[in-house]
Design an enzyme around this catalytic site. Structure first.
Site, PDB file in Angstrom:
ATOM      1  N   LYS A  22      22.449 -12.445 -33.355  1.00 60.13           N
ATOM      2  CA  LYS A  22      23.396 -13.094 -32.422  1.00 60.13           C
ATOM      3  C   LYS A  22      22.790 -14.378 -31.864  1.00 60.13           C
ATOM      4  CE  LYS A  22      23.641 -11.610 -28.027  1.00 60.13           C
ATOM      5  NZ  LYS A  22      23.446 -12.666 -27.028  1.00 60.13           N
ATOM      6  N   ASN A  23      21.538 -14.321 -31.434  1.00 54.85           N
ATOM      7  CA  ASN A  23      20.937 -15.459 -30.738  1.00 54.85           C
ATOM      8  C   ASN A  23      20.452 -16.563 -31.672  1.00 54.85           C
ATOM      9  OD1 ASN A  23      21.587 -14.190 -28.421  1.00 54.85           O
ATOM     10  ND2 ASN A  23      19.509 -13.498 -27.942  1.00 54.85           N
ATOM     11  N   ARG A  93      27.610 -17.458 -21.595  1.00 55.08           N
ATOM     12  CA  ARG A  93      26.714 -18.533 -21.130  1.00 55.08           C
ATOM     13  C   ARG A  93      26.256 -19.425 -22.273  1.00 55.08           C
ATOM     14  NH1 ARG A  93      24.024 -18.804 -17.360  1.00 55.08           N
ATOM     15  NH2 ARG A  93      22.279 -19.628 -18.540  1.00 55.08           N
ATOM     16  N   CYS A 117      24.713 -14.702 -14.029  1.00 56.77           N
ATOM     17  CA  CYS A 117      25.252 -13.496 -14.676  1.00 56.77           C
ATOM     18  C   CYS A 117      24.479 -12.323 -14.058  1.00 56.77           C
ATOM     19  CB  CYS A 117      25.086 -13.547 -16.183  1.00 56.77           C
ATOM     20  SG  CYS A 117      23.393 -13.239 -16.672  1.00 56.77           S
ATOM     21  N   ARG A 122      20.100 -17.935 -13.752  1.00 61.07           N
ATOM     22  CA  ARG A 122      20.108 -18.591 -15.072  1.00 61.07           C
ATOM     23  C   ARG A 122      20.605 -20.035 -15.010  1.00 61.07           C
ATOM     24  NH1 ARG A 122      22.078 -14.312 -19.425  1.00 61.07           N
ATOM     25  NH2 ARG A 122      20.958 -15.705 -20.822  1.00 61.07           N
ATOM     26  N   ASP A 125      19.266 -26.415 -15.356  1.00 61.32           N
ATOM     27  CA  ASP A 125      18.699 -27.690 -14.890  1.00 61.32           C
ATOM     28  C   ASP A 125      17.801 -28.343 -15.929  1.00 61.32           C
ATOM     29  OD1 ASP A 125      17.199 -25.294 -14.159  1.00 61.32           O
ATOM     30  OD2 ASP A 125      15.715 -26.686 -13.376  1.00 61.32           O
ATOM     31  N   LEU A 126      17.081 -27.537 -16.710  1.00 59.91           N
ATOM     32  CA  LEU A 126      16.139 -28.125 -17.686  1.00 59.91           C
ATOM     33  C   LEU A 126      16.882 -28.700 -18.897  1.00 59.91           C
ATOM     34  CD1 LEU A 126      13.280 -25.481 -17.445  1.00 59.91           C
ATOM     35  CD2 LEU A 126      13.560 -27.630 -16.174  1.00 59.91           C
ATOM     36  N   ASP A 307      14.369  -9.017 -23.986  1.00 56.56           N
ATOM     37  CA  ASP A 307      15.569  -8.342 -24.514  1.00 56.56           C
ATOM     38  C   ASP A 307      15.258  -6.938 -25.022  1.00 56.56           C
ATOM     39  OD1 ASP A 307      17.160 -11.322 -25.925  1.00 56.56           O
ATOM     40  OD2 ASP A 307      16.910 -10.592 -23.876  1.00 56.56           O
ATOM     41  N   VAL A 329      10.549 -12.601 -16.981  1.00 55.70           N
ATOM     42  CA  VAL A 329      11.427 -13.695 -17.408  1.00 55.70           C
ATOM     43  C   VAL A 329      12.648 -13.831 -16.504  1.00 55.70           C
ATOM     44  CG1 VAL A 329      12.849 -14.586 -19.312  1.00 55.70           C
ATOM     45  CG2 VAL A 329      10.639 -13.490 -19.794  1.00 55.70           C
ATOM     46  N   ARG A 399      29.386  -7.245 -27.303  1.00 60.04           N
ATOM     47  CA  ARG A 399      28.973  -8.659 -27.384  1.00 60.04           C
ATOM     48  C   ARG A 399      27.778  -8.823 -28.304  1.00 60.04           C
ATOM     49  NH1 ARG A 399      27.904 -11.434 -21.892  1.00 60.04           N
ATOM     50  NH2 ARG A 399      27.362 -12.976 -23.446  1.00 60.04           N
TER      51      ARG A 399
HETATM   52  C1  EPZ Z   1      18.168 -16.720 -24.275  1.00 64.32           C
HETATM   53  O1  EPZ Z   1      18.840 -16.918 -23.059  1.00 64.32           O
HETATM   54  C2  EPZ Z   1      18.837 -15.529 -24.934  1.00 64.32           C
HETATM   55  N1  EPZ Z   1      20.252 -15.850 -25.183  1.00 64.32           N
HETATM   56  C3  EPZ Z   1      18.719 -14.308 -24.018  1.00 64.32           C
HETATM   57  O2  EPZ Z   1      19.284 -13.201 -24.704  1.00 64.32           O
HETATM   58  C4  EPZ Z   1      17.229 -14.032 -23.788  1.00 64.32           C
HETATM   59  O3  EPZ Z   1      17.116 -12.947 -22.890  1.00 64.32           O
HETATM   60  C5  EPZ Z   1      16.570 -15.269 -23.189  1.00 64.32           C
HETATM   61  O4  EPZ Z   1      16.779 -16.408 -24.051  1.00 64.32           O
HETATM   62  C6  EPZ Z   1      15.066 -15.102 -23.012  1.00 64.32           C
HETATM   63  O5  EPZ Z   1      14.489 -14.787 -24.250  1.00 64.32           O
HETATM   64  C7  EPZ Z   1      20.554 -16.640 -26.261  1.00 64.32           C
HETATM   65  O6  EPZ Z   1      19.694 -17.075 -27.001  1.00 64.32           O
HETATM   66  C8  EPZ Z   1      22.002 -16.911 -26.495  1.00 64.32           C
HETATM   67  P1  EPZ Z   1      16.140 -18.891 -21.020  1.00 64.32           P
HETATM   68  P2  EPZ Z   1      18.573 -18.273 -22.217  1.00 64.32           P
HETATM   69  O7  EPZ Z   1      16.757 -20.226 -20.775  1.00 64.32           O
HETATM   70  O8  EPZ Z   1      18.242 -19.374 -23.123  1.00 64.32           O
HETATM   71  C9  EPZ Z   1      14.989 -20.040 -16.604  1.00 64.32           C
HETATM   72  C10 EPZ Z   1      20.606 -11.296 -24.929  1.00 64.32           C
HETATM   73  O9  EPZ Z   1      20.488 -10.194 -24.416  1.00 64.32           O
HETATM   74  N2  EPZ Z   1      15.655 -21.346 -16.832  1.00 64.32           N
HETATM   75  O10 EPZ Z   1      15.076 -18.759 -22.040  1.00 64.32           O
HETATM   76  O11 EPZ Z   1      19.713 -18.444 -21.274  1.00 64.32           O
HETATM   77  C11 EPZ Z   1      15.954 -18.863 -16.579  1.00 64.32           C
HETATM   78  O12 EPZ Z   1      16.506 -18.704 -15.290  1.00 64.32           O
HETATM   79  C12 EPZ Z   1      20.424 -12.542 -24.102  1.00 64.32           C
HETATM   80  O13 EPZ Z   1      20.838 -11.507 -26.154  1.00 64.32           O
HETATM   81  C13 EPZ Z   1      15.613 -22.310 -15.835  1.00 64.32           C
HETATM   82  O14 EPZ Z   1      15.057 -22.098 -14.770  1.00 64.32           O
HETATM   83  O15 EPZ Z   1      17.287 -17.872 -21.391  1.00 64.32           O
HETATM   84  C14 EPZ Z   1      15.078 -17.697 -16.970  1.00 64.32           C
HETATM   85  O16 EPZ Z   1      14.414 -17.210 -15.815  1.00 64.32           O
HETATM   86  C15 EPZ Z   1      20.234 -12.214 -22.636  1.00 64.32           C
HETATM   87  N3  EPZ Z   1      16.227 -23.513 -16.047  1.00 64.32           N
HETATM   88  C16 EPZ Z   1      14.040 -18.335 -17.916  1.00 64.32           C
HETATM   89  O17 EPZ Z   1      14.145 -19.748 -17.728  1.00 64.32           O
HETATM   90  C17 EPZ Z   1      16.881 -23.797 -17.223  1.00 64.32           C
HETATM   91  O18 EPZ Z   1      17.414 -24.914 -17.378  1.00 64.32           O
HETATM   92  C18 EPZ Z   1      14.302 -18.050 -19.384  1.00 64.32           C
HETATM   93  O19 EPZ Z   1      15.651 -18.307 -19.628  1.00 64.32           O
HETATM   94  C19 EPZ Z   1      16.909 -22.798 -18.227  1.00 64.32           C
HETATM   95  C20 EPZ Z   1      16.290 -21.580 -18.014  1.00 64.32           C
END
Ligand code: EPZ
Length: 420
Positions: A22-23, A93, A117, A122, A125-126, A307, A329, A399
């Site tokens: 999926k990801n 998202r 969520c 989540r 900003d980055l 995950d 995380v 999902r």
């Molecule tokens: C991806 O989400 C995955 N989703 C998530 O899988 C997975 O849990 C996550 O990466 C971590 O591995 C997809 O790939 C579609 P992050 P993502 O940005 O990209 C912070 C599932 O179950 N952050 O890596 O949204 C954030 O708050 C889903 O399949 C910022 O602060 O996660 C978090 O604490 C759930 N600012 C950390 O980084 C930003 O701009 C990691 O989030 C972006 C993220």
């Protein structure tokens, strides 16, 4: 709303196929917005999130033709509307992944803020900071991200304050069509980022260092379409391996890739599983033994995946001994704990740490799913619970897990979907 009814104490035995990731599918579908010509994506999982991403492209005017066996052909040249509406983004998202390709290819994008969520705020900003570094003008108002650039984006040196998977993916896609070179430092190293990069390279992008924390991209004038098959889903694979371990059975996952699952396989072996790896499958055999408790701390790849955290909380709840599971995380990813305690698990939460003492068996109870991985974990907990466990709100599961009840039935589980 559908529910899943699971009759406990089945040892899982048999072999099931692993679906496409999926990801990996979601960013790869979004990357079709960069291509001048049609793109064919294969090995797509039949999941609600994939359907939502296709629906999103459809609302923008992109033409999608379904092929055989969940492959699809995407013609992004028909795009009309550079808007990702809140009505769709609020349900998934990952819709934010259309932002980078849209601004890179069309110089303009309006994307709803995804909002938080269940597992955390989540923020994105980055994603926005990186696009601004590449010359995009970004402003956020009335819940939407408005992005514009005069002409092409410019290559930039971007340091990511936090490792973010979709943040890295958005900037990677945007950089492929920027003028000059982009360096993304502290980039996510997840296999799904590597899969996306390999797909972009097949479209003509110039990318090096994907899979490391420093990804270098040289912008090119255009990208062509390509035919790309999505990699197998390592989290689906891990979920069924944990189900096999806690049910003390023997299961083979066909099409699984062990080379991207070192952290999970190491923990399963530490828990007492015998794991054998063939060319394109993984077999876990518990030889009837009860798993041993293992300590887990989640972190970005190649660390232990967040995950897989909920699944290991379930495994430890049924294991011999005590253990801790630390979630580093996301700030709120223990919603499954209360539900498991209602099933008789012995878990105490202290901040981002779950302290678990294993019990021999759980007791069936009606439980409620809250997020994708937590809900799958409640289903596998039901396999080792006395009586019938009813899991509600399983739209979360649909999902991210293709045909979960059919796959578990193939392994001997007594599980069925009941409409309520
Ligand atoms: C991806 O989400 C995955 N989703 C998530 O899988 C997975 O849990 C996550 O990466 C971590 O591995 C997809 O790939 C579609 P992050 P993502 O940005 O990209 C912070 C599932 O179950 N952050 O890596 O949204 C954030 O708050 C889903 O399949 C910022 O602060 O996660 C978090 O604490 C759930 N600012 C950390 O980084 C930003 O701009 C990691 O989030 C972006 C993220």
């Amino acid at each position: 709303m559908d529910k899943l009814l699971i009759q406990g104490s089945a040892s899982l035995v048999g072999e099931i196929p692993v679906s496409g990731a999926k990801n990996s599918a979601l960013p790869i579908i979004a990357s079709s917005l960069l291509a001048e010509g049609p793109m064919v994506i294969g090995n797509l999982p039949h999941l609600q999130d994939v359907t939502t991403m296709i629906e999103l492209l459809g609302t923008m005017g992109v033409e999608v033709v379904m092929g055989e066996r969940m492959s699809m052909e995407i013609h992004s040249s028909t795009i009309k509307d550079l808007v990702a509406p809140y009505s769709l983004v609020k349900t998934m998202r990952a819709s934010i992944l259309v932002l980078g390709p849209m601004i890179a290819r069309h110089g303009k994008a309006k994307v709803s803020l995804p909002g938080g969520c269940a597992i955390g705020s989540r923020p994105v900003d980055l994603h926005l900071k990186g696009l601004e570094a590449m010359g995009a003008r970004i402003n956020v108002e009335d819940g939407y991200i408005y992005a514009e650039s005069d002409g092409r984006l410019k290559g930039a040196h971007i340091f990511m304050d936090t490792v973010t998977v979709t943040g890295t993916e958005n900037l990677l896609m945007a950089a492929t069509l920027a003028d000059g070179e982009t360096l993304i430092e502290n980039a996510a190293r997840e296999p799904e980022v590597v899969d996306l990069a390999e797909c972009l390279i097949a479209m003509g992008a110039k990318i090096e260092g994907h899979g490391t924390s420093a990804i270098r991209i040289k912008g090119v004038p255009t990208l062509k379409g390509c035919h790309y098959d999505v990699m197998p889903d390592r989290i689906e694979t891990g979920t069924y391996l944990v189900a096999a371990a806690l049910s003390r059975g023997k299961v083979t996952l066909k099409g699984a890739r062990a080379d991207i699952m070192d952290a999970v396989i190491a923990k399963l072996e530490e828990a007492g599983a015998t794991i054998s790896i063939q060319k394109d499958s993984i077999t876990l055999d518990m030889e009837g033994r009860r798993p041993k408790a293992v300590n887990v701390t989640t972190s970005p790849y190649p660390g232990f995946p967040t995950d897989m955290q909920a699944q290991f909380v379930v495994l430890n709840s049924l294991a011999e001994g005590s253990s801790t599971v630390v979630e580093t995380v996301f700030e709120n990813r223990f919603m499954h704990v209360n539900e498991l305690v209602r099933m008789g698990a012995n878990i105490r939460l202290e901040g981002n740490t779950a302290i678990i003492t294993g019990v021999e068996q759980l007791k069936a109870a009606p439980v409620m799913a809250t997020d994708l991985r937590a809900s799958a974990s409640l289903v596998i907990a039901g396999l080792k619970a006395e009586g019938e466990t009813l899991v509600d709100r399983i739209y979360h599961i649909d999902r991210g897990y293709e045909c979960i009840e059919e796959k578990l039935q193939l392994l001997g589980a007594k599980i069925k979907r009941v409409a309520s």
